[in-house]
Design an enzyme around this catalytic site. Sequence first.
Site, PDB file in Angstrom:
ATOM      1  N   ASP A 192      21.341 -16.074  30.327  1.00 26.28           N
ATOM      2  CA  ASP A 192      21.661 -15.820  31.780  1.00 26.28           C
ATOM      3  C   ASP A 192      22.555 -14.718  31.803  1.00 26.28           C
ATOM      4  O   ASP A 192      23.635 -14.551  30.822  1.00 26.28           O
ATOM      5  CB  ASP A 192      22.476 -17.234  32.043  1.00 26.28           C
ATOM      6  CG  ASP A 192      21.231 -18.490  32.107  1.00 26.28           C
ATOM      7  OD1 ASP A 192      20.170 -17.976  32.335  1.00 26.28           O
ATOM      8  OD2 ASP A 192      21.706 -19.509  32.136  1.00 26.28           O
ATOM      9  N   ASP A 225      14.931 -18.670  36.413  1.00 26.98           N
ATOM     10  CA  ASP A 225      15.624 -19.630  37.387  1.00 26.98           C
ATOM     11  C   ASP A 225      15.490 -19.261  38.810  1.00 26.98           C
ATOM     12  O   ASP A 225      15.171 -20.300  39.517  1.00 26.98           O
ATOM     13  CB  ASP A 225      17.276 -19.577  36.978  1.00 26.98           C
ATOM     14  CG  ASP A 225      17.618 -20.042  35.459  1.00 26.98           C
ATOM     15  OD1 ASP A 225      16.794 -20.666  35.014  1.00 26.98           O
ATOM     16  OD2 ASP A 225      18.613 -19.416  35.193  1.00 26.98           O
TER      17      ASP A 225
END
Length: 224
Positions: free
Chosen positions: A159, A173
Amino acid sequence: MDDQPLTDREHVDPHGSVEPGADTGPDDTDTSVRERSGRLPKVTLAVLGVALVILGLDQLTKTIAVATLDPARPVEIIGDFVTLRLIRNSGAAFSLATGYTWVLSIIALVVVLVIIRYSSRLRSWWWVAGLALVLGGAIGNLMDRIFRAPQPLQGHVVDFVSVGWWPVFNVADSAVVCGAILLVVLSALGFDYDGTRTGWAARRDRRDERDTAGPEGTEGGAHA
């Protein structure tokens, strides 16, 4: 929102019913098509095509993030509100369910297989887009869990995008969340996956038909 079904309009009633004599078995149709051609249905290919684009963008941006970002030094884009911040996430989207990597991997694999299996039943381009976004995002994070450190099948998801108080996320995501929201909106408005319309969508179609027909029951209200 105007979603045009992928089937012939003469066989599908926009209000959710099917014309007499129309083929009501999409599974039978899809099976016969595959038996005759030996190829995947076009709608499945469309879902896979969009999903591959999402997967490519996700893996490319993660590779760049790993190669260029220092976890200890976030890069400010818009002050400290939008930053690039590299982290390794063992949980689900937005750092949820941290520590359950293997469970999340199984869930993601099931989601991928179900979407591919039932994609041939889609008769709506908006549903194709929504499911393709979910599929591409699910595969993107699944790839991380299978192949990335610390070890195969227990890898941590990369991330790197941080916006305000929102948990750090990535392209996969974003795709999953946007696709899921789109599917919820379509269902709420009555745009069904098979091209039929119920609820608000059906009422809108009936209103449009009345407006087109005019007061005399003919288009624009004109007399023959």
